[in-house]
Scaffold this active site. Structure first.
Site, PDB file in Angstrom:
ATOM      1  N   TYR A   1       1.019  -1.115  -0.093  1.00  0.00           N
ATOM      2  CA  TYR A   1       0.045   0.114   0.183  1.00  0.00           C
ATOM      3  C   TYR A   1       0.741   1.308  -0.133  1.00  0.00           C
ATOM      4  O   TYR A   1       2.041   1.172   0.554  1.00  0.00           O
ATOM      5  CB  TYR A   1      -1.074   0.017   1.180  1.00  0.00           C
ATOM      6  CG  TYR A   1      -0.375   0.313   2.604  1.00  0.00           C
ATOM      7  CD1 TYR A   1      -0.400   1.593   3.081  1.00  0.00           C
ATOM      8  CD2 TYR A   1       0.279  -0.503   3.232  1.00  0.00           C
ATOM      9  CE1 TYR A   1       0.286   1.985   4.069  1.00  0.00           C
ATOM     10  CE2 TYR A   1       0.732  -0.404   4.588  1.00  0.00           C
ATOM     11  CZ  TYR A   1       0.954   0.915   4.883  1.00  0.00           C
ATOM     12  OH  TYR A   1       1.339   1.118   6.179  1.00  0.00           O
ATOM     13  N   CYS A   2       0.216   2.259  -0.643  1.00  0.00           N
ATOM     14  CA  CYS A   2       0.974   3.608  -0.399  1.00  0.00           C
ATOM     15  C   CYS A   2      -0.153   4.470   0.306  1.00  0.00           C
ATOM     16  O   CYS A   2      -1.033   4.255   0.927  1.00  0.00           O
ATOM     17  CB  CYS A   2       1.418   4.099  -1.795  1.00  0.00           C
ATOM     18  SG  CYS A   2       0.261   4.140  -3.185  1.00  0.00           S
ATOM     19  N   GLN A   3       0.103   5.854  -0.237  1.00  0.00           N
ATOM     20  CA  GLN A   3      -0.840   6.818   0.008  1.00  0.00           C
ATOM     21  C   GLN A   3      -2.424   6.669  -0.673  1.00  0.00           C
ATOM     22  O   GLN A   3      -3.369   6.609  -0.298  1.00  0.00           O
ATOM     23  CB  GLN A   3      -0.501   8.406  -0.345  1.00  0.00           C
ATOM     24  CG  GLN A   3      -1.258   9.436   0.316  1.00  0.00           C
ATOM     25  CD  GLN A   3      -1.045   9.524   1.770  1.00  0.00           C
ATOM     26  OE1 GLN A   3      -0.122   9.003   2.350  1.00  0.00           O
ATOM     27  NE2 GLN A   3      -1.982  10.111   2.337  1.00  0.00           N
TER      28      GLN A   3
ATOM     29  N   ILE B   1      -3.533   4.088   1.896  1.00  0.00           N
ATOM     30  CA  ILE B   1      -3.937   4.386   3.215  1.00  0.00           C
ATOM     31  C   ILE B   1      -4.979   5.362   3.207  1.00  0.00           C
ATOM     32  O   ILE B   1      -5.603   5.337   4.448  1.00  0.00           O
ATOM     33  CB  ILE B   1      -2.802   4.755   3.952  1.00  0.00           C
ATOM     34  CG1 ILE B   1      -2.911   4.381   5.462  1.00  0.00           C
ATOM     35  CG2 ILE B   1      -2.142   6.299   3.630  1.00  0.00           C
ATOM     36  CD1 ILE B   1      -1.382   4.551   6.294  1.00  0.00           C
TER      37      ILE B   1
END
Length: 128
Positions: A90-92, A119
């Protein structure tokens, strides 16, 4: 067809290809929503949760149990990721983790899952 029209058509095709390549699903990678990710990682002893954001973003809050391997360092740190684990990325917002998913898939990682929406879509607890 005149030259200007031809250039415009080619530019639109190039733009369409670029947009498609950014948003098209990555072959061999599962994309899941936040609720499904919670279920998948809760009782999975073979999981590795990887936050591919930059360290300053990671320090602002991350999903509990996640390690930080920024996308910018991923290719140089492939050896830090075991191939026998279920990899959850996952990332932003989901774009960098999608790129990371593509990299890992091409390197032969068999079980890669990407969090759709990153996220920002996560409604669970964060660790700081």
């Amino acid at each position: 067809m005149d030259f200007t029209t031809l250039i415009n058509v080619l530019l639109w095709l190039l733009l369409g290809w670029f947009v498609y390549s950014r948003f098209a699903p990555v072959k061999g990678v599962k994309n899941v929503k936040a609720d499904e990710l919670k279920t998948l990682i809760t009782n999975n002893s073979k999981k590795l949760l990887v936050d591919v954001r930059e360290p300053s973003e990671y320090r602002n809050g991350y999903i509990p149990g996640a390690i930080n391997i920024p996308l910018s360092q991923l290719k140089g740190r492939i050896k830090d990721i075991p191939t026998d684990k279920d990899i959850f990325l996952y990332c932003q917002s989901g774009m960098r983790s999608k790129q990371a998913s593509r990299i890992l898939s091409k390197k032969g990682f068999p079980n890669v899952t990407n969090l759709q929406g990153g996220i920002l879509a996560w409604n669970g607890r964060l660790t700081k």
